[in-house]
Design a protein around this motif. Structure first.
Motif, PDB file in Angstrom:
ATOM      1  N   VAL A  51      24.795  32.253   8.622  1.00  0.00           N
ATOM      2  CA  VAL A  51      26.036  31.875   7.954  1.00  0.00           C
ATOM      3  C   VAL A  51      26.521  30.550   8.530  1.00  0.00           C
ATOM      4  CG1 VAL A  51      28.357  32.556   7.238  1.00  0.00           C
ATOM      5  CG2 VAL A  51      26.705  34.328   7.855  1.00  0.00           C
ATOM      6  N   VAL A  52      26.936  29.678   7.633  1.00  0.00           N
ATOM      7  CA  VAL A  52      27.620  28.437   8.017  1.00  0.00           C
ATOM      8  C   VAL A  52      29.036  28.496   7.459  1.00  0.00           C
ATOM      9  CG1 VAL A  52      27.693  25.941   7.751  1.00  0.00           C
ATOM     10  CG2 VAL A  52      25.504  27.081   8.135  1.00  0.00           C
ATOM     11  N   PHE A  53      30.014  28.312   8.338  1.00  0.00           N
ATOM     12  CA  PHE A  53      31.420  28.316   7.946  1.00  0.00           C
ATOM     13  C   PHE A  53      31.956  26.881   7.968  1.00  0.00           C
ATOM     14  CE2 PHE A  53      30.561  32.397   9.919  1.00  0.00           C
ATOM     15  CZ  PHE A  53      31.231  33.312   9.119  1.00  0.00           C
ATOM     16  N   ALA A  54      32.673  26.502   6.913  1.00  0.00           N
ATOM     17  CA  ALA A  54      33.392  25.226   6.874  1.00  0.00           C
ATOM     18  C   ALA A  54      34.763  25.518   6.272  1.00  0.00           C
ATOM     19  CB  ALA A  54      32.639  24.186   6.053  1.00  0.00           C
ATOM     20  N   MET A  55      35.694  25.887   7.126  1.00  0.00           N
ATOM     21  CA  MET A  55      36.983  26.413   6.695  1.00  0.00           C
ATOM     22  C   MET A  55      38.081  25.378   6.951  1.00  0.00           C
ATOM     23  SD  MET A  55      35.410  29.193   6.023  1.00  0.00           S
ATOM     24  CE  MET A  55      36.461  30.589   5.709  1.00  0.00           C
ATOM     25  N   ALA A  56      38.725  24.940   5.865  1.00  0.00           N
ATOM     26  CA  ALA A  56      39.789  23.926   5.945  1.00  0.00           C
ATOM     27  C   ALA A  56      39.302  22.650   6.610  1.00  0.00           C
ATOM     28  CB  ALA A  56      41.011  24.479   6.681  1.00  0.00           C
ATOM     29  N   VAL A  57      38.030  22.312   6.362  1.00  0.00           N
ATOM     30  CA  VAL A  57      37.441  21.097   6.927  1.00  0.00           C
ATOM     31  C   VAL A  57      37.511  19.941   5.927  1.00  0.00           C
ATOM     32  CG1 VAL A  57      35.316  20.054   7.823  1.00  0.00           C
ATOM     33  CG2 VAL A  57      35.908  22.408   8.420  1.00  0.00           C
ATOM     34  N   PHE A  58      37.123  20.221   4.684  1.00  0.00           N
ATOM     35  CA  PHE A  58      37.020  19.165   3.676  1.00  0.00           C
ATOM     36  C   PHE A  58      38.332  19.028   2.902  1.00  0.00           C
ATOM     37  CE2 PHE A  58      32.667  20.867   4.203  1.00  0.00           C
ATOM     38  CZ  PHE A  58      32.120  19.745   4.817  1.00  0.00           C
ATOM     39  N   ARG A  59      39.366  18.815   3.646  1.00  0.00           N
ATOM     40  CA  ARG A  59      40.717  18.758   3.084  1.00  0.00           C
ATOM     41  C   ARG A  59      41.412  17.519   3.637  1.00  0.00           C
ATOM     42  NH1 ARG A  59      45.019  23.719   3.916  1.00  0.00           N
ATOM     43  NH2 ARG A  59      46.704  22.939   2.597  1.00  0.00           N
ATOM     44  N   ASP A  60      41.445  16.462   2.832  1.00  0.00           N
ATOM     45  CA  ASP A  60      42.034  15.197   3.260  1.00  0.00           C
ATOM     46  C   ASP A  60      43.447  15.101   2.691  1.00  0.00           C
ATOM     47  OD1 ASP A  60      42.799  12.577   3.727  1.00  0.00           O
ATOM     48  OD2 ASP A  60      40.848  11.726   3.227  1.00  0.00           O
ATOM     49  N   PRO A  61      44.480  15.209   3.524  1.00  0.00           N
ATOM     50  CA  PRO A  61      45.852  15.196   3.007  1.00  0.00           C
ATOM     51  C   PRO A  61      46.247  13.885   2.357  1.00  0.00           C
ATOM     52  CG  PRO A  61      45.850  15.070   5.402  1.00  0.00           C
ATOM     53  CD  PRO A  61      44.440  15.363   4.992  1.00  0.00           C
ATOM     54  N   ARG A  62      45.456  12.837   2.570  1.00  0.00           N
ATOM     55  CA  ARG A  62      45.782  11.541   1.978  1.00  0.00           C
ATOM     56  C   ARG A  62      45.447  11.465   0.499  1.00  0.00           C
ATOM     57  NH1 ARG A  62      42.291   8.323   6.336  1.00  0.00           N
ATOM     58  NH2 ARG A  62      40.943  10.046   5.711  1.00  0.00           N
ATOM     59  N   LEU A  63      44.540  12.327   0.021  1.00  0.00           N
ATOM     60  CA  LEU A  63      44.076  12.215  -1.365  1.00  0.00           C
ATOM     61  C   LEU A  63      45.169  12.522  -2.374  1.00  0.00           C
ATOM     62  CD1 LEU A  63      40.523  13.805  -1.218  1.00  0.00           C
ATOM     63  CD2 LEU A  63      41.149  11.393  -1.120  1.00  0.00           C
TER      64      LEU A  63
ATOM     65  N   ASP B 249      24.094  18.858   3.376  1.00  0.00           N
ATOM     66  CA  ASP B 249      23.460  19.028   4.682  1.00  0.00           C
ATOM     67  C   ASP B 249      23.808  20.383   5.290  1.00  0.00           C
ATOM     68  OD1 ASP B 249      21.608  17.446   6.348  1.00  0.00           O
ATOM     69  OD2 ASP B 249      23.097  17.862   7.901  1.00  0.00           O
ATOM     70  N   LEU B 250      25.034  20.855   5.074  1.00  0.00           N
ATOM     71  CA  LEU B 250      25.353  22.224   5.496  1.00  0.00           C
ATOM     72  C   LEU B 250      24.406  23.211   4.819  1.00  0.00           C
ATOM     73  CD1 LEU B 250      29.271  22.404   5.332  1.00  0.00           C
ATOM     74  CD2 LEU B 250      27.853  22.027   7.343  1.00  0.00           C
ATOM     75  N   ALA B 251      24.206  23.031   3.526  1.00  0.00           N
ATOM     76  CA  ALA B 251      23.343  23.938   2.763  1.00  0.00           C
ATOM     77  C   ALA B 251      21.917  23.920   3.308  1.00  0.00           C
ATOM     78  CB  ALA B 251      23.349  23.549   1.292  1.00  0.00           C
ATOM     79  N   ARG B 252      21.462  22.765   3.743  1.00  0.00           N
ATOM     80  CA  ARG B 252      20.109  22.644   4.306  1.00  0.00           C
ATOM     81  C   ARG B 252      19.915  23.544   5.524  1.00  0.00           C
ATOM     82  NH1 ARG B 252      18.499  20.166   8.655  1.00  0.00           N
ATOM     83  NH2 ARG B 252      20.515  19.141   8.948  1.00  0.00           N
ATOM     84  N   THR B 253      20.967  23.742   6.304  1.00  0.00           N
ATOM     85  CA  THR B 253      20.849  24.508   7.546  1.00  0.00           C
ATOM     86  C   THR B 253      20.928  26.020   7.338  1.00  0.00           C
ATOM     87  OG1 THR B 253      23.222  24.546   8.105  1.00  0.00           O
ATOM     88  CG2 THR B 253      21.967  22.578   8.741  1.00  0.00           C
ATOM     89  N   VAL B 254      21.246  26.459   6.118  1.00  0.00           N
ATOM     90  CA  VAL B 254      21.380  27.889   5.819  1.00  0.00           C
ATOM     91  C   VAL B 254      20.005  28.488   5.501  1.00  0.00           C
ATOM     92  CG1 VAL B 254      22.454  29.606   4.316  1.00  0.00           C
ATOM     93  CG2 VAL B 254      23.709  27.539   4.927  1.00  0.00           C
ATOM     94  N   LYS B 255      19.718  29.640   6.086  1.00  0.00           N
ATOM     95  CA  LYS B 255      18.473  30.343   5.794  1.00  0.00           C
ATOM     96  C   LYS B 255      18.460  30.855   4.353  1.00  0.00           C
ATOM     97  CE  LYS B 255      17.994  32.284  10.474  1.00  0.00           C
ATOM     98  NZ  LYS B 255      17.930  33.554  11.249  1.00  0.00           N
TER      99      LYS B 255
END
Length: 236
Positions: free
Chosen positions: A140-152, A174-180
């Motif tokens: 499992v790869v978690f990316a929680m509240a990471v791709f959230r740019d308040p400036r947008l 690239d995250l997807a690449r690391t998932v089994k």
């Protein structure tokens, strides 16, 4: 902390406001100082400068994955954008036999992680991408509240959002690449939908939740219907 829309208006009208706001953050506390340092560095991989987090912040997602994988299974988990380690500690409690790695763009936050997570099952590194991680390495790869740019949300023009989507698409690919194969990618609180990326073609959506933060499509246009968004995806 001042209201973001008010802060945006002041920044556009009051000379030196942004510099003053940054300076104040350096004396408000450790978390504000860490966020100010990230904004000053403005690294290429930065989306979310704020390290907002808490223990067991996503119980619905964590419980879903416990049921799907087995809480006692020997797993490899990656927390991408682990902030100050609360997510890693929560996962370590829920998956007592898992090996867990936390990555974060902030050296200061990683230092806090290392000080608070003394466990031979957990490791931490400073990184703004998963480029150094092996192919199909994690269950499992978690990316929680990471791709959230308040400036947008503060700009009417779409060009900045288009560039942000391109950066988002590269990062999640690239995250997807690391998932089994058969493993999971968990995403929550992003400005864009994973299903709008090419990488999503290799995944099935297995959990969804009310959309709270996906605001723009790949062309930078605001999403008219918020509806539901995918939160957990299984790799084929």
């Amino acid at each position: 902390m001042p209201d973001r829309s008010l802060a945006s208006r002041l920044a556009s009208k009051v000379p030196g406001y942004r510099a003053l706001h940054l300076a104040l953050d350096f004396v408000r506390g450790r978390e504000q100082r860490n966020s100010a340092l990230l904004r000053l560095r403005d690294q290429a991989g930065l989306f979310q400068p704020f390290g907002t987090t808490r223990e067991d912040r996503y119980p619905g997602i964590f419980s879903f994955l416990q049921d799907a994988l087995g809480a006692d299974s020997d797993l490899r988990l990656l927390s991408f954008g682990c902030s100050t380690g609360e997510e890693v500690r929560s996962l370590a409690r829920r998956f007592p036999n898992a090996t867990i790695k936390g990555l974060d763009i902030s050296p200061e936050r990683i230092a806090q992680c290392r000080a608070s997570c003394v466990d031979d099952r957990t490791t931490f590194e400073v990184a703004d991408t998963t480029a150094a991680e092996g192919d199909a390495r994690y269950d499992v790869v978690f990316a929680m509240a990471v791709f959230r740019d308040p400036r947008l949300g503060k700009r009417k023009a779409d060009d900045r959002r288009i560039r942000a989507f391109a950066k988002f698409e590269l990062a999640v690919a690239d995250l997807a690449r690391t998932v089994k194969p058969g493993g999971y990618l968990a995403l929550r609180h992003a400005n864009f939908n994973f299903t709008d990326t090419a990488a999503s073609n290799g995944f099935d959506r297995v959990q969804q939740a009310p959309n709270k933060t996906a605001k723009f499509d790949r062309a930078g246009k605001p999403l008219l219907a918020q509806g539901m968004e995918g939160t957990v995806f299984r790799k084929r």
